[in-house]
Design a protein around this motif. Sequence first.
Motif, mmCIF file in Angstrom:
data_model
loop_
_atom_site.group_PDB
_atom_site.id
_atom_site.type_symbol
_atom_site.label_atom_id
_atom_site.label_comp_id
_atom_site.label_asym_id
_atom_site.label_seq_id
_atom_site.Cartn_x
_atom_site.Cartn_y
_atom_site.Cartn_z
ATOM 1 N N LYS A 37 -54.824 6.862 -11.448
ATOM 2 C CA LYS A 37 -54.285 8.133 -11.254
ATOM 3 C C LYS A 37 -55.133 9.103 -10.863
ATOM 4 N N LYS A 38 -56.307 9.303 -11.379
ATOM 5 C CA LYS A 38 -57.375 10.340 -10.753
ATOM 6 C C LYS A 38 -57.578 9.897 -9.287
ATOM 7 N N GLU A 39 -57.606 8.810 -8.637
ATOM 8 C CA GLU A 39 -57.985 8.406 -7.350
ATOM 9 C C GLU A 39 -56.641 9.111 -6.413
ATOM 10 N N PHE A 40 -55.510 8.642 -7.149
ATOM 11 C CA PHE A 40 -54.441 9.131 -6.403
ATOM 12 C C PHE A 40 -54.093 10.652 -6.383
ATOM 13 N N GLN A 41 -54.624 11.245 -7.288
ATOM 14 C CA GLN A 41 -54.581 12.738 -7.494
ATOM 15 C C GLN A 41 -55.412 13.384 -6.436
ATOM 16 N N ALA A 42 -56.827 12.873 -6.129
ATOM 17 C CA ALA A 42 -57.751 13.169 -5.384
ATOM 18 C C ALA A 42 -57.111 13.137 -3.731
ATOM 19 N N ILE A 43 -56.339 12.013 -3.666
ATOM 20 C CA ILE A 43 -55.704 11.677 -2.086
ATOM 21 C C ILE A 43 -54.657 12.928 -2.212
ATOM 22 N N GLN A 44 -53.690 13.138 -3.101
ATOM 23 C CA GLN A 44 -52.776 14.102 -3.105
ATOM 24 C C GLN A 44 -53.358 15.383 -2.738
ATOM 25 N N GLN A 45 -54.466 15.811 -3.437
ATOM 26 C CA GLN A 45 -55.273 16.968 -3.273
ATOM 27 C C GLN A 45 -55.560 17.292 -1.803
ATOM 28 N N GLU A 46 -55.970 16.054 -1.165
ATOM 29 C CA GLU A 46 -56.665 16.281 0.269
ATOM 30 C C GLU A 46 -55.031 16.602 1.043
ATOM 31 N N HIS A 47 -53.887 15.867 0.626
ATOM 32 C CA HIS A 47 -52.896 16.166 1.456
ATOM 33 C C HIS A 47 -52.373 17.646 1.144
ATOM 34 N N LYS A 48 -52.624 18.075 0.262
ATOM 35 C CA LYS A 48 -52.270 19.397 0.041
ATOM 36 C C LYS A 48 -53.166 20.555 0.799
ATOM 37 N N GLN A 49 -54.439 20.106 1.006
ATOM 38 C CA GLN A 49 -55.476 20.833 1.846
ATOM 39 C C GLN A 49 -55.081 20.759 3.240
ATOM 40 N N HIS A 50 -54.547 19.420 3.686
ATOM 41 C CA HIS A 50 -54.239 19.350 5.317
ATOM 42 C C HIS A 50 -53.105 20.270 5.443
ATOM 43 N N ALA A 51 -52.132 20.346 4.196
ATOM 44 C CA ALA A 51 -51.048 21.019 4.656
ATOM 45 C C ALA A 51 -51.199 22.608 4.865
ATOM 46 N N MET A 52 -52.415 22.947 4.045
ATOM 47 C CA MET A 52 -52.644 24.367 3.921
ATOM 48 C C MET A 52 -53.618 24.682 5.460
ATOM 49 N N ARG A 53 -54.089 23.676 6.056
ATOM 50 C CA ARG A 53 -54.830 24.053 7.306
ATOM 51 C C ARG A 53 -53.723 23.907 8.496
ATOM 52 N N VAL A 54 -52.882 23.027 8.226
ATOM 53 C CA VAL A 54 -51.659 23.092 9.539
ATOM 54 C C VAL A 54 -50.926 24.460 9.273
ATOM 55 N N ALA A 55 -50.493 25.007 8.052
ATOM 56 C CA ALA A 55 -49.804 26.030 7.864
ATOM 57 C C ALA A 55 -50.563 27.188 8.481
ATOM 58 N N GLU A 56 -51.918 27.289 8.177
ATOM 59 C CA GLU A 56 -52.599 28.386 8.558
ATOM 60 C C GLU A 56 -52.777 28.365 10.273
ATOM 61 N N ARG A 57 -52.966 27.380 10.776
ATOM 62 C CA ARG A 57 -52.672 26.970 12.321
ATOM 63 C C ARG A 57 -51.482 27.554 12.882
ATOM 64 N N ILE A 58 -50.634 27.372 12.397
ATOM 65 C CA ILE A 58 -48.916 27.695 12.705
ATOM 66 C C ILE A 58 -49.070 29.196 12.676
ATOM 67 N N GLN A 59 -49.548 29.776 11.514
ATOM 68 C CA GLN A 59 -49.513 31.485 11.457
ATOM 69 C C GLN A 59 -50.304 31.905 12.415
ATOM 70 N N ASN A 60 -51.579 31.075 12.872
ATOM 71 C CA ASN A 60 -52.443 31.742 14.026
ATOM 72 C C ASN A 60 -51.919 31.682 15.060
ATOM 73 N N LEU A 61 -50.951 30.970 15.257
ATOM 74 C CA LEU A 61 -50.240 30.765 16.522
ATOM 75 C C LEU A 61 -49.080 31.927 16.812
ATOM 76 N N GLY A 62 -48.765 32.638 15.548
ATOM 77 C CA GLY A 62 -47.876 33.399 15.529
ATOM 78 C C GLY A 62 -46.286 32.909 14.853
ATOM 79 N N GLY A 63 -46.850 31.758 14.398
ATOM 80 C CA GLY A 63 -45.126 30.788 13.833
ATOM 81 C C GLY A 63 -45.032 31.033 12.424
ATOM 82 N N ARG A 64 -44.080 30.743 11.993
ATOM 83 C CA ARG A 64 -43.828 30.784 10.521
ATOM 84 C C ARG A 64 -43.836 29.185 10.073
#
Length: 142
Positions: A37-64
């Motif tokens: 469960k801890k291993e899966f949670q760690a991978i899930q956290q990485e996916h959340k970080q990836h989502a934040m990075r992509v969302a930030e890139r979209i915002q930096n391009l002027g998108g929502r």
Amino acid sequence: MGKNNVIDTLNEFLRGQYMGIHSYERLIQRLEDEELKKEFQAIQQEHKQHAMRVAERIQNLGGRPVDSEGVMGSIQGRMSEYTMPHDPEGILEQAIIGEVHYGIEISEEIVRGDLDPESRMLIEDILDRDREHVLYLKQLLQ
């Protein structure tokens, strides 16, 4: 390649990241083994970080950035609950299939073409990390 096309492509990729986050949530709920469960949670956290990075890139391009997997992703996720395994091996296999098919293969199709160099580097970094997840999950399955 226009900025709006890049934003649309990144948002489609971001929907996939949310699908992955929610898929791991469903798999984690079925796991009884605390270490796994801890291993899966760690991978899930990485996916959340990836989502934040992509969302930030979209915002930096002027998108929502989108904030969910969308209606189709949600329906697909709900339907998968009925066929989801309960045993640790089956759960690992399900995670591997999800990472390979949805996390990598479909994502590669989504981002083919319509990305600027900075966005492409970001997505390639995320996909490389997803490939590492697959290798790690396969090791856990052994």
